[in-house]
Design a protein around this motif. Structure first.
Motif, short mmCIF file in Angstrom:
data_model
loop_
_atom_site.label_atom_id
_atom_site.label_comp_id
_atom_site.label_asym_id
_atom_site.label_seq_id
_atom_site.Cartn_x
_atom_site.Cartn_y
_atom_site.Cartn_z
N THR A 136 0.84 -1.20 0.00
CA THR A 136 0.00 0.00 0.00
C THR A 136 0.88 1.25 0.00
O THR A 136 0.61 2.21 -0.72
N GLY A 162 -13.90 2.90 0.03
CA GLY A 162 -13.69 1.60 0.67
C GLY A 162 -14.12 1.62 2.12
O GLY A 162 -14.23 2.68 2.74
N VAL A 207 -10.08 -0.18 5.89
CA VAL A 207 -9.47 -0.87 4.76
C VAL A 207 -8.10 -0.28 4.40
O VAL A 207 -7.29 -0.94 3.76
N LEU A 259 -10.41 0.87 -2.35
CA LEU A 259 -9.70 -0.19 -1.64
C LEU A 259 -10.70 -1.23 -1.15
O LEU A 259 -11.79 -0.89 -0.71
N ASP A 260 -10.32 -2.49 -1.23
CA ASP A 260 -11.12 -3.49 -0.54
C ASP A 260 -10.24 -4.60 0.00
O ASP A 260 -9.07 -4.70 -0.32
N PHE A 261 -10.85 -5.38 0.87
CA PHE A 261 -10.15 -6.51 1.45
C PHE A 261 -10.12 -7.61 0.40
O PHE A 261 -11.16 -7.95 -0.16
N ARG A 295 -4.97 -6.39 0.69
CA ARG A 295 -5.99 -5.49 0.19
C ARG A 295 -5.86 -5.47 -1.33
O ARG A 295 -4.89 -5.99 -1.88
N ARG A 296 -6.81 -4.78 -1.96
CA ARG A 296 -6.78 -4.64 -3.40
C ARG A 296 -7.19 -3.20 -3.69
O ARG A 296 -8.06 -2.66 -3.02
#
Ligand SMILES: Nc1ncnc2c1ncn2[C@@H]1O[C@H](COP(=O)(O)OP(=O)(O)O)[C@@H](O)[C@H]1O
Ligand SMILES: [Mg+2]
Length: 180
Positions: free
Chosen positions: A27, A48, A52, A139-141, A158-159
């Motif tokens: 990140t 997000g 997150v 952002l997401d998990f 995360r993505r």
């Protein structure tokens, strides 16, 4: 999960990419690439869920721009401004907004009209008067960490989904997605 970012052209003007963020260091690396390609006056939305990593990304981005002091979350103040050598950075968080007219009443328009870079957490809660972004970072998990029921506050994947809405945003997106 692959470390190779995937980029898809959705049409001539919108461009998107997904970057895998295996841990907090990833990140931070994304934040550094974004910082390197920022231009004055850009607006970046950070979307997000709570926890997150939106504020974490802003911290790394500010550090990359030379900020050495504390970075407080603007959850209560709505805005934390930073006067940096390159350009001002305005960090907003509209989590506490419950009605769109709070954005109108807050009088933040001037920040979005100037040469500063605006980083906005929870842009969805500010209503339709909020100026459109050059780039949206969602952002997401990463799915597997949730399925496994692991503690999401620990180092967990995360993505980042990137969506560019302007030429400046596309430049940022390409720099952010290409270098990893
Ligand atoms: N891959 C990751 N990227 C960003 N933060 C992560 C990551 N893994 C764990 N974290 C942790 O998740 C938390 C994110 O908190 P924060 O950035 O305040 O979230 P938000 O602003 O989105 O509500 C921090 O405690 C951070 O250390
Ligand atoms: Mg936050």
């Amino acid at each position: 999960m692959s470390d190779t970012p995937f980029r898809a052209l959705t049409d001539g003007s919108l461009e998107s990419a997904t970057v895998a963020l295996a841990d907090e260091a990833a990140t931070a690396a994304l934040a550094r690439r974004l910082a390197d390609s920022l231009a004055p006056g850009m607006v970046i939305w950070l979307s997000g869920a709570l926890g997150v990593g939106k504020t974490t990304l802003v911290r790394s981005l500010l550090a990359a721009l030379g900020h050495t002091g504390r970075v407080a979350s603007p959850t209560f103040t709505l805005l934390e401004p930073y006067e940096l050598s390159s350009f001002p950075v305005y960090h907003f968080d509209f989590y506490r907004f419950s009605a769109a007219n709070e954005w109108r009443d807050a009088g933040f328009d001037e920040y979005f009209a100037g040469n500063g870079v605006c980083l906005v957490e929870w842009p969805e809660l500010a209503g339709t008067d909020l100026p459109r972004p050059d780039l949206q970072v969602s952002l997401d998990f990463a799915a597997d960490s949730q399925d496994a029921g692991t503690d999401l506050d620990t180092e967990s994947p995360r993505r980042a989904g990137l969506l560019a809405f302007s030429e400046a945003g596309r430049r940022c997106l390409r720099a952010a997605a290409d270098a990893s």
